[in-house]
Design a protein around this motif. Structure first.
Motif, PDB file in Angstrom:
ATOM      1  N   LEU A  21      20.008  41.305  87.847  1.00 16.34           N
ATOM      2  CA  LEU A  21      20.548  40.036  87.389  1.00 16.34           C
ATOM      3  C   LEU A  21      20.262  39.809  85.918  1.00 16.34           C
ATOM      4  O   LEU A  21      19.323  40.373  85.355  1.00 16.34           O
ATOM      5  CB  LEU A  21      19.947  38.879  88.191  1.00 16.34           C
ATOM      6  N   SER A  22      21.049  38.952  85.312  1.00 18.17           N
ATOM      7  CA  SER A  22      20.789  38.516  83.940  1.00 18.17           C
ATOM      8  C   SER A  22      19.816  37.343  83.974  1.00 18.17           C
ATOM      9  O   SER A  22      19.381  36.897  85.043  1.00 18.17           O
ATOM     10  CB  SER A  22      22.091  38.094  83.265  1.00 18.17           C
ATOM     11  N   SER A  23      19.500  36.816  82.797  1.00 18.84           N
ATOM     12  CA  SER A  23      18.627  35.642  82.733  1.00 18.84           C
ATOM     13  C   SER A  23      19.434  34.353  82.556  1.00 18.84           C
ATOM     14  O   SER A  23      18.921  33.357  82.052  1.00 18.84           O
ATOM     15  CB  SER A  23      17.619  35.795  81.589  1.00 18.84           C
ATOM     16  N   SER A  24      20.696  34.373  82.998  1.00 22.60           N
ATOM     17  CA  SER A  24      21.521  33.169  82.953  1.00 22.60           C
ATOM     18  C   SER A  24      21.022  32.157  83.981  1.00 22.60           C
ATOM     19  O   SER A  24      20.348  32.508  84.959  1.00 22.60           O
ATOM     20  CB  SER A  24      22.982  33.514  83.236  1.00 22.60           C
ATOM     21  N   ASP A  25      21.382  30.902  83.781  1.00 25.92           N
ATOM     22  CA  ASP A  25      20.966  29.860  84.718  1.00 25.92           C
ATOM     23  C   ASP A  25      21.468  30.155  86.131  1.00 25.92           C
ATOM     24  O   ASP A  25      20.743  29.953  87.115  1.00 25.92           O
ATOM     25  CB  ASP A  25      21.489  28.495  84.264  1.00 25.92           C
ATOM     26  N   ALA A  26      22.702  30.643  86.223  1.00 28.19           N
ATOM     27  CA  ALA A  26      23.278  30.913  87.540  1.00 28.19           C
ATOM     28  C   ALA A  26      22.520  32.025  88.256  1.00 28.19           C
ATOM     29  O   ALA A  26      22.237  31.931  89.455  1.00 28.19           O
ATOM     30  CB  ALA A  26      24.756  31.287  87.392  1.00 28.19           C
ATOM     31  N   ASP A  27      22.186  33.084  87.539  1.00 27.42           N
ATOM     32  CA  ASP A  27      21.469  34.197  88.159  1.00 27.42           C
ATOM     33  C   ASP A  27      20.037  33.814  88.522  1.00 27.42           C
ATOM     34  O   ASP A  27      19.513  34.234  89.565  1.00 27.42           O
ATOM     35  CB  ASP A  27      21.472  35.417  87.232  1.00 27.42           C
ATOM     36  N   ILE A  28      19.374  33.022  87.658  1.00 20.32           N
ATOM     37  CA  ILE A  28      18.017  32.567  87.984  1.00 20.32           C
ATOM     38  C   ILE A  28      18.046  31.677  89.223  1.00 20.32           C
ATOM     39  O   ILE A  28      17.180  31.779  90.108  1.00 20.32           O
ATOM     40  CB  ILE A  28      17.386  31.831  86.789  1.00 20.32           C
ATOM     41  N   ALA A  42      11.834  40.623  91.189  1.00 18.47           N
ATOM     42  CA  ALA A  42      11.068  41.036  90.010  1.00 18.47           C
ATOM     43  C   ALA A  42      11.590  40.254  88.816  1.00 18.47           C
ATOM     44  O   ALA A  42      12.808  40.116  88.640  1.00 18.47           O
ATOM     45  CB  ALA A  42      11.208  42.537  89.775  1.00 18.47           C
ATOM     46  N   PHE A  43      10.671  39.749  87.996  1.00 14.57           N
ATOM     47  CA  PHE A  43      11.086  38.860  86.915  1.00 14.57           C
ATOM     48  C   PHE A  43      10.186  39.043  85.692  1.00 14.57           C
ATOM     49  O   PHE A  43       9.037  39.486  85.811  1.00 14.57           O
ATOM     50  CB  PHE A  43      11.043  37.395  87.378  1.00 14.57           C
ATOM     51  N   PRO A  44      10.696  38.692  84.511  1.00 15.99           N
ATOM     52  CA  PRO A  44       9.900  38.861  83.303  1.00 15.99           C
ATOM     53  C   PRO A  44       8.879  37.750  83.131  1.00 15.99           C
ATOM     54  O   PRO A  44       9.122  36.593  83.508  1.00 15.99           O
ATOM     55  CB  PRO A  44      10.951  38.783  82.187  1.00 15.99           C
ATOM     56  N   THR A  45       7.717  38.089  82.609  1.00 21.67           N
ATOM     57  CA  THR A  45       6.777  37.098  82.104  1.00 21.67           C
ATOM     58  C   THR A  45       6.418  37.519  80.684  1.00 21.67           C
ATOM     59  O   THR A  45       6.844  38.575  80.215  1.00 21.67           O
ATOM     60  CB  THR A  45       5.499  36.981  82.952  1.00 21.67           C
ATOM     61  N   GLU A  46       5.627  36.714  80.010  1.00 15.01           N
ATOM     62  CA  GLU A  46       5.222  37.068  78.652  1.00 15.01           C
ATOM     63  C   GLU A  46       4.262  38.246  78.628  1.00 15.01           C
ATOM     64  O   GLU A  46       4.075  38.877  77.578  1.00 15.01           O
ATOM     65  CB  GLU A  46       4.601  35.864  77.943  1.00 15.01           C
ATOM     66  N   THR A  47       3.647  38.559  79.765  1.00 14.19           N
ATOM     67  CA  THR A  47       2.685  39.663  79.815  1.00 14.19           C
ATOM     68  C   THR A  47       3.392  40.951  80.223  1.00 14.19           C
ATOM     69  O   THR A  47       3.637  41.826  79.398  1.00 14.19           O
ATOM     70  CB  THR A  47       1.538  39.337  80.788  1.00 14.19           C
ATOM     71  N   VAL A  48       3.720  41.103  81.503  1.00 13.81           N
ATOM     72  CA  VAL A  48       4.509  42.218  82.014  1.00 13.81           C
ATOM     73  C   VAL A  48       5.449  41.646  83.080  1.00 13.81           C
ATOM     74  O   VAL A  48       5.394  40.461  83.391  1.00 13.81           O
ATOM     75  CB  VAL A  48       3.619  43.330  82.620  1.00 13.81           C
ATOM     76  N   TYR A  49       6.324  42.486  83.639  1.00  8.27           N
ATOM     77  CA  TYR A  49       7.196  42.028  84.720  1.00  8.27           C
ATOM     78  C   TYR A  49       6.390  41.881  86.002  1.00  8.27           C
ATOM     79  O   TYR A  49       5.512  42.699  86.307  1.00  8.27           O
ATOM     80  CB  TYR A  49       8.338  43.016  84.940  1.00  8.27           C
ATOM     81  N   GLY A  50       6.699  40.826  86.769  1.00  6.92           N
ATOM     82  CA  GLY A  50       6.022  40.578  88.021  1.00  6.92           C
ATOM     83  C   GLY A  50       6.945  40.795  89.212  1.00  6.92           C
ATOM     84  O   GLY A  50       8.176  40.665  89.094  1.00  6.92           O
ATOM     85  N   ASP A 185      14.723  43.113  96.142  1.00  2.95           N
ATOM     86  CA  ASP A 185      16.034  42.509  96.376  1.00  2.95           C
ATOM     87  C   ASP A 185      16.775  42.220  95.076  1.00  2.95           C
ATOM     88  O   ASP A 185      17.956  42.531  94.945  1.00  2.95           O
ATOM     89  CB  ASP A 185      15.858  41.218  97.184  1.00  2.95           C
ATOM     90  N   PHE A 186      16.054  41.613  94.115  1.00  5.10           N
ATOM     91  CA  PHE A 186      16.667  41.286  92.828  1.00  5.10           C
ATOM     92  C   PHE A 186      15.688  41.610  91.696  1.00  5.10           C
ATOM     93  O   PHE A 186      14.477  41.457  91.859  1.00  5.10           O
ATOM     94  CB  PHE A 186      17.027  39.797  92.744  1.00  5.10           C
ATOM     95  N   ILE A 187      16.247  42.024  90.571  1.00  8.07           N
ATOM     96  CA  ILE A 187      15.466  42.205  89.336  1.00  8.07           C
ATOM     97  C   ILE A 187      16.166  41.414  88.245  1.00  8.07           C
ATOM     98  O   ILE A 187      17.350  41.635  87.972  1.00  8.07           O
ATOM     99  CB  ILE A 187      15.364  43.681  88.923  1.00  8.07           C
ATOM    100  N   ILE A 188      15.447  40.481  87.648  1.00  6.53           N
ATOM    101  CA  ILE A 188      16.001  39.707  86.536  1.00  6.53           C
ATOM    102  C   ILE A 188      15.665  40.422  85.235  1.00  6.53           C
ATOM    103  O   ILE A 188      14.492  40.659  84.926  1.00  6.53           O
ATOM    104  CB  ILE A 188      15.425  38.277  86.502  1.00  6.53           C
ATOM    105  N   ASP A 189      16.674  40.767  84.468  1.00  7.04           N
ATOM    106  CA  ASP A 189      16.475  41.421  83.173  1.00  7.04           C
ATOM    107  C   ASP A 189      16.328  40.347  82.102  1.00  7.04           C
ATOM    108  O   ASP A 189      17.301  39.717  81.704  1.00  7.04           O
ATOM    109  CB  ASP A 189      17.652  42.339  82.857  1.00  7.04           C
ATOM    110  N   GLY A 190      15.099  40.152  81.653  1.00  2.00           N
ATOM    111  CA  GLY A 190      14.835  39.156  80.618  1.00  2.00           C
ATOM    112  C   GLY A 190      14.402  39.776  79.315  1.00  2.00           C
ATOM    113  O   GLY A 190      13.773  39.113  78.490  1.00  2.00           O
ATOM    114  N   GLY A 191      14.739  41.083  79.116  1.00  3.18           N
ATOM    115  CA  GLY A 191      14.317  41.755  77.898  1.00  3.18           C
ATOM    116  C   GLY A 191      12.876  42.220  77.985  1.00  3.18           C
ATOM    117  O   GLY A 191      12.221  42.114  79.025  1.00  3.18           O
ATOM    118  N   ARG A 192      12.372  42.741  76.882  1.00  2.00           N
ATOM    119  CA  ARG A 192      11.012  43.273  76.868  1.00  2.00           C
ATOM    120  C   ARG A 192       9.977  42.161  76.881  1.00  2.00           C
ATOM    121  O   ARG A 192      10.145  41.137  76.206  1.00  2.00           O
ATOM    122  CB  ARG A 192      10.799  44.160  75.631  1.00  2.00           C
ATOM    123  N   SER A 193       8.894  42.372  77.615  1.00  2.00           N
ATOM    124  CA  SER A 193       7.794  41.405  77.627  1.00  2.00           C
ATOM    125  C   SER A 193       7.167  41.312  76.245  1.00  2.00           C
ATOM    126  O   SER A 193       6.941  42.328  75.589  1.00  2.00           O
ATOM    127  CB  SER A 193       6.730  41.821  78.646  1.00  2.00           C
TER     128      SER A 193
END
Length: 362
Positions: A21-28, A42-50, A185-193
């Motif tokens: 998924l993207s980090s768009s509002d609809a996908d989130i 799986a989703f991005p955080t400021e540290t690493v992906y969780g 099930d889903f991975i949100i691509d939010g760019g690099r941590s």
């Protein structure tokens, strides 16, 4: 949204493709609804992906352990996106008044951010989330995608790093796809941590507080707010751990890694099949005061030995952000060995060195 047809997992009788998924509002929003239904995101955080699951859903928690091949004695970090959610998790009455004050000071200064607290837990939090201990690891991430996801899901969300247990932590969505793609099930691509190292873990159930895992917030920053913290002299043995990241062997690439003191690579001739990881171009231990690129790095360039430099400027924040990313790059090259040098032993350098020592303990 991208569907990844080659990554399928068995859920009951159905084969369900993992979706990127993207980090768009609809996908989130879609991912948050999935979390609320017990699925893994799986989703991005400021540290690493969780790798996230509903913290109160035992089946979701079990799937996290299964997906990562993680031992049940290693607790999960519970993520919140509202301070009021702490009252769903923390047994405040069993926390010493000095600890409550220190928590308040640190939360005011560093939350949301890369700091995880060990706090006494309420009985309603499933034991599977915290290895059956009377405490839980809790963090309030600052990444806006993570915050929106947790809020919309109804939170709190249990989320260890989105990697196979003991392997390199993911700082990009592609790292998660590579390691766990058919188990999520889903991975949100939010760019690099942005920070690139896991959160610092501080145990407030002890006095003085104990720094169980160095991470994205330095010991010096914490002590500037609450005074001295203790670093345990010995790592815990078998049995339940209070914090993730305490095992001797962890955060390791598939390629064997050998660690050297700062500047220790400069006198070593390149070997066939090796790659190198430098902290910076300068030799901190070699008496090189000119700031010029070390002879070892020049030799690597001339001989074609693959290498990465964590920070061209010798900046610890930049080095931390690049750390796992560059190890992933070297690990993909089919090398026989990675030789790495230590970072300066202060600030975020302490966390970088902690990860390097655990990576070479296999």
């Amino acid at each position: 949204m991208n569907r990844v047809p080659t990554s399928e997992r068995n859920s009951g009788s159905d084969l369900i493709p993992m979706e990127l998924l993207s980090s768009s509002d609809a996908d989130i929003s879609r991912a948050a609804a999935a979390l609320a239904c017990g699925r893994l995101v799986a989703f991005p955080t400021e540290t690493v992906y969780g790798l996230g699951g509903d913290a109160f859903n035992v089946n979701a928690l079990a799937r996290i352990f299964e997906a990562k091949n993680r031992p049940f004695f290693d607790p999960l970090i519970i993520h919140i996106a509202r301070m009021e959610d702490l009252d769903r998790l923390v047994f405040w009455d069993s926390l010493d008044s000095r600890a409550v004050k220190k928590f308040s000071l640190l939360a005011k200064n560093f939350w949301p951010g890369p700091l995880t607290f060990i706090l006494p837990k309420l009985p309603k939090l499933p034991d599977l989330a915290n290895a059956g201990l009377p405490s839980a690891a809790i963090r309030f991430p600052s990444n806006p995608v993570a915050q929106q996801l947790i809020k919309l899901s109804g939170g709190p969300v249990a989320a260890p790093s989105a990697n196979a247990f003991g392997c390199l932590s993911p700082t990009r969505a592609e790292h998660v796809v590579s390691q766990l793609g058919n188990k999520v099930d889903f991975i949100i691509d939010g760019g690099r941590s942005g920070i690139g190292l896991e959160s610092t873990v501080l145990d407030l159930t002890a006095e003085p507080p104990r720094l169980l895992r160095p991470g994205g917030l330095s010991r010096e920053q914490i002590e500037a707010v609450i005074g001295a913290v203790e670093i345990p002299a010995q790592q815990p043995g078998a049995g339940a751990q209070k914090s993730p990241g305490q095992l001797k062997s962890h955060y390791a690439p598939l390629t064997p890694l050998c660690l050297y003191p700062s500047g220790g690579l400069n006198s070593l001739p390149p070997l066939p099949g090796e790659g190198r990881l430098y902290f910076s171009p300068q030799g901190f231990s070699t008496g090189n005061e000119s700031g010029s690129i070390s002879g070892s790095i020049i030799e690597n360039k001339q001989s074609g030995v693959p290498f990465r430099i964590l920070s061209e400027r010798g900046d610890l924040v930049e080095a931390a952000a690049n750390f796992f990313d560059m190890l992933h790059e070297l690990d993909k090259l089919g090398l026989e060995i990675i030789r790495a040098e230590e970072a300066p032993p202060y600030g975020l350098g302490a966390a970088i060195n902690d990860r390097l020592r655990r990576a070479c303990s296999n």
